[in-house]
Design an enzyme around this catalytic site. Sequence first.
Site, PDB file in Angstrom:
ATOM      1  N   LYS A  40       0.829  -1.205   0.000  1.00 35.41           N
ATOM      2  CA  LYS A  40       0.000   0.000   0.000  1.00 35.41           C
ATOM      3  C   LYS A  40       0.868   1.263   0.000  1.00 35.41           C
ATOM      4  O   LYS A  40       2.057   1.206   0.339  1.00 35.41           O
ATOM      5  CB  LYS A  40      -0.926  -0.014   1.217  1.00 35.41           C
ATOM      6  CG  LYS A  40      -0.217  -0.172   2.559  1.00 35.41           C
ATOM      7  CD  LYS A  40      -1.202  -0.589   3.649  1.00 35.41           C
ATOM      8  CE  LYS A  40      -0.520  -0.711   5.001  1.00 35.41           C
ATOM      9  NZ  LYS A  40      -1.417  -1.339   5.993  1.00 35.41           N
ATOM     10  N   ARG A 138     -11.056  -0.452  14.076  1.00 35.28           N
ATOM     11  CA  ARG A 138     -10.863   0.364  12.880  1.00 35.28           C
ATOM     12  C   ARG A 138     -11.974   0.042  11.883  1.00 35.28           C
ATOM     13  O   ARG A 138     -12.888   0.826  11.723  1.00 35.28           O
ATOM     14  CB  ARG A 138      -9.465   0.097  12.304  1.00 35.28           C
ATOM     15  CG  ARG A 138      -9.028   1.125  11.295  1.00 35.28           C
ATOM     16  CD  ARG A 138      -7.544   1.044  10.992  1.00 35.28           C
ATOM     17  NE  ARG A 138      -7.173  -0.170  10.277  1.00 35.28           N
ATOM     18  CZ  ARG A 138      -5.925  -0.476   9.931  1.00 35.28           C
ATOM     19  NH1 ARG A 138      -4.938   0.336  10.264  1.00 35.28           N
ATOM     20  NH2 ARG A 138      -5.651  -1.582   9.285  1.00 35.28           N
ATOM     21  N   TYR A 267      19.799  28.877   4.474  1.00 35.73           N
ATOM     22  CA  TYR A 267      18.791  29.893   4.793  1.00 35.73           C
ATOM     23  C   TYR A 267      18.898  30.328   6.248  1.00 35.73           C
ATOM     24  O   TYR A 267      19.078  29.503   7.145  1.00 35.73           O
ATOM     25  CB  TYR A 267      17.379  29.323   4.571  1.00 35.73           C
ATOM     26  CG  TYR A 267      17.037  29.115   3.117  1.00 35.73           C
ATOM     27  CD1 TYR A 267      17.114  30.151   2.198  1.00 35.73           C
ATOM     28  CD2 TYR A 267      16.594  27.870   2.678  1.00 35.73           C
ATOM     29  CE1 TYR A 267      16.788  29.953   0.870  1.00 35.73           C
ATOM     30  CE2 TYR A 267      16.247  27.663   1.356  1.00 35.73           C
ATOM     31  CZ  TYR A 267      16.353  28.711   0.452  1.00 35.73           C
ATOM     32  OH  TYR A 267      16.011  28.513  -0.849  1.00 35.73           O
ATOM     33  N   MET A 315      14.398  22.616   0.291  1.00 36.52           N
ATOM     34  CA  MET A 315      13.397  21.804  -0.403  1.00 36.52           C
ATOM     35  C   MET A 315      14.028  20.758  -1.307  1.00 36.52           C
ATOM     36  O   MET A 315      13.622  19.599  -1.321  1.00 36.52           O
ATOM     37  CB  MET A 315      12.470  22.690  -1.240  1.00 36.52           C
ATOM     38  CG  MET A 315      11.256  23.170  -0.477  1.00 36.52           C
ATOM     39  SD  MET A 315      10.169  24.180  -1.490  1.00 36.52           S
ATOM     40  CE  MET A 315       9.356  22.956  -2.491  1.00 36.52           C
TER      41      MET A 315
HETATM   42  C1  LIG Z   1      -0.957  -2.443   6.592  1.00 38.49           C
HETATM   43  C2  LIG Z   1      -1.615  -3.738   6.888  1.00 38.49           C
HETATM   44  C3  LIG Z   1      -0.865  -4.912   6.965  1.00 38.49           C
HETATM   45  C4  LIG Z   1       0.651  -4.941   6.919  1.00 38.49           C
HETATM   46  O1  LIG Z   1       1.098  -4.674   8.212  1.00 38.49           O
HETATM   47  P1  LIG Z   1       2.635  -4.656   8.616  1.00 38.49           P
HETATM   48  O2  LIG Z   1       2.623  -4.487  10.080  1.00 38.49           O
HETATM   49  O3  LIG Z   1       3.230  -3.497   7.896  1.00 38.49           O
HETATM   50  O4  LIG Z   1       3.216  -5.948   8.177  1.00 38.49           O
HETATM   51  C5  LIG Z   1      -1.540  -6.096   7.150  1.00 38.49           C
HETATM   52  N1  LIG Z   1      -2.882  -6.120   7.267  1.00 38.49           N
HETATM   53  C6  LIG Z   1      -3.630  -5.007   7.204  1.00 38.49           C
HETATM   54  C7  LIG Z   1      -5.097  -5.100   7.352  1.00 38.49           C
HETATM   55  C8  LIG Z   1      -3.027  -3.785   7.028  1.00 38.49           C
HETATM   56  O5  LIG Z   1      -3.770  -2.672   7.003  1.00 38.49           O
END
Ligand SMILES: *Cc1c(COP(=O)(O)O)cnc(C)c1O
Length: 373
Positions: A40, A138, A267, A315
Amino acid sequence: MNYNAPHRHAVIELSQSAVVHNLKVIKENAHAKEIMAVLKANAFSHGLPEMAALSITAGATRFGMAMLDEALTLRDLGYVQPIDVLGLTDSRYARLAAERNITLAFSTKESIKAAAEQLVGTGLTLKVSLPVDTGLNRIGFKSREDLVAAIQELSAQDTLIFQSMWTHFATADTPNVDYVDFQISEWQRLTHDLPAEPIEKHFANTGIATWYPEKINTDIVRLGIGLFGINGSVPIMSMPFELIPALSLKAKVVNSKPLKKGDAVGYGAEYHAPNDGYLITIPIGHSDGYPFNGSGMRALVADGQIGHIVGGVAMDQSMIFVANPVAVGTTVTLIGRVGDQSITMQDLAEHTQSSIVALMNDFAPRLQRIIVS
Ligand SMILES: *Cc1c(COP(=O)(O)O)cnc(C)c1O
């Protein structure tokens, strides 16, 4: 605008051997059968195309993404492996997901029904996953009654496939074993004797696969941060095996000059050279994701010198104070290893009092990504 800058010498190098190693040790530790590479957010900003290729080379058999758009990007790159969208998606996109064979997660009976309606008459089927909220609070089903009703709805729809049921742990990368146990008992309470069973279940992220693999089924590991070789635990827990950071951040010197004791740099003209030396400039700044407050960090020059960033991180550029002259074009490593010296993201997080996860997610698309052995 999402662009990268191949004509500038500022790169993220991604190590194939590191990714192969990280996947292997975590898979072995968890006795996992399958690794879902969770890529992701542009693969934790390491670069999705590169990390997808490396993950498959390393043995991942499937992908997990945060949202439908990321999953579509992977399909557009040509990947045919299963893809789970781990966040919730609006039911109106059920048809789009079904067309591209992408698994969507739903957490209400109504959204499942609405997804099925999108597919009527299309001849398409959609794989559906049901997240179960066992304590992260969540997304997912929190009540057994709602879960049972959703599964009944899902089973009644012949355009939907009950692909999976899964949960996510809140304390898998912390010493809080009691909360891990609590979530497992919640899973049992919520999911025993259901009207139908999914094709598969998955529970483990990096933390479960690393520290608690004996607690729950780890056949499928949803592997995120560990794949990149980062221990993101807070407070830092010691690793039962070694991970190797996949990412190095490097740039080539574009400007080099002597600096006299007392000369101001950057700067605000607040930094003054403590003694005579040399100042080199590299084309990486905080717009690239290098921390704004990175002044004082070490920088490893290819000639063996260790310089320090001075005068603030601008930057697009940063200046480094060194003792001896350095030729324009010399490589400088801001994160990574040179000989027996190394600078880790952990070092950077400590220096800037930031979170390692936030830092690793900050690298800008404009940095060129290069895969190295
Ligand atoms: C981001 C995520 C993972 C990966 O988690 P890590 O701790 O980075 O390995 C796995 N499952 C879900 C639902 C996630 O949102």
